[in-house]
Enzyme design. Sequence first.
Site, PDB file in Angstrom:
ATOM      1  N   PRO A 101       0.820  -1.213   0.000  1.00  0.00           N
ATOM      2  CA  PRO A 101       0.000   0.000   0.000  1.00  0.00           C
ATOM      3  C   PRO A 101       0.856   1.267   0.000  1.00  0.00           C
ATOM      4  CG  PRO A 101      -0.829  -1.553   1.611  1.00  0.00           C
ATOM      5  CD  PRO A 101       0.487  -2.089   1.116  1.00  0.00           C
ATOM      6  N   VAL A 102       0.374   2.281  -0.686  1.00  0.00           N
ATOM      7  CA  VAL A 102       1.049   3.581  -0.745  1.00  0.00           C
ATOM      8  C   VAL A 102       1.174   4.123   0.680  1.00  0.00           C
ATOM      9  CG1 VAL A 102       0.880   5.943  -1.614  1.00  0.00           C
ATOM     10  CG2 VAL A 102       0.134   4.040  -3.034  1.00  0.00           C
ATOM     11  N   GLY A 103       2.342   4.633   1.013  1.00  0.00           N
ATOM     12  CA  GLY A 103       2.565   5.197   2.343  1.00  0.00           C
ATOM     13  C   GLY A 103       3.181   4.224   3.320  1.00  0.00           C
ATOM     14  N   CYS A 104       3.220   2.933   3.006  1.00  0.00           N
ATOM     15  CA  CYS A 104       3.866   1.958   3.883  1.00  0.00           C
ATOM     16  C   CYS A 104       5.361   1.952   3.576  1.00  0.00           C
ATOM     17  CB  CYS A 104       3.309   0.560   3.642  1.00  0.00           C
ATOM     18  SG  CYS A 104       1.669   0.303   4.306  1.00  0.00           S
ATOM     19  N   VAL A 105       6.150   1.937   4.644  1.00  0.00           N
ATOM     20  CA  VAL A 105       7.609   1.919   4.450  1.00  0.00           C
ATOM     21  C   VAL A 105       8.151   0.522   4.604  1.00  0.00           C
ATOM     22  CG1 VAL A 105       8.059   4.303   5.017  1.00  0.00           C
ATOM     23  CG2 VAL A 105       7.892   2.626   6.841  1.00  0.00           C
TER      24      VAL A 105
END
Length: 105
Positions: A101-105
Amino acid sequence: MGNLLVGGKSIPTDDEGYLVNFADWTKEVAEVIAKEEGIENLTDRHWLVIEFMQKEFKEHGSGPSIRKLTKESGVSTKELYELFPKGPAKKAAKIAGIKKPVGCV
């Protein structure tokens, strides 16, 4: 790039272990990834989250944020962390066969 071996078939993954092609996903693939992530058995609650992740991916091209996941999947934040310890959105996405997911590091 890596590979995941499932039922004698080699499935391509990226450097973090996410499937390169969603079309390669099966329930058997999900179970193998789950075991690699330390989840021995996928319960009905796991499948609820996995199916929600896939629905969001198919509709929007990416997995939901943790916030959307908890608001719309019917699974609380606390339960998500119990089901998918140490990063539920990332771990659920990986098991669901979708991109991180976008925003997960």
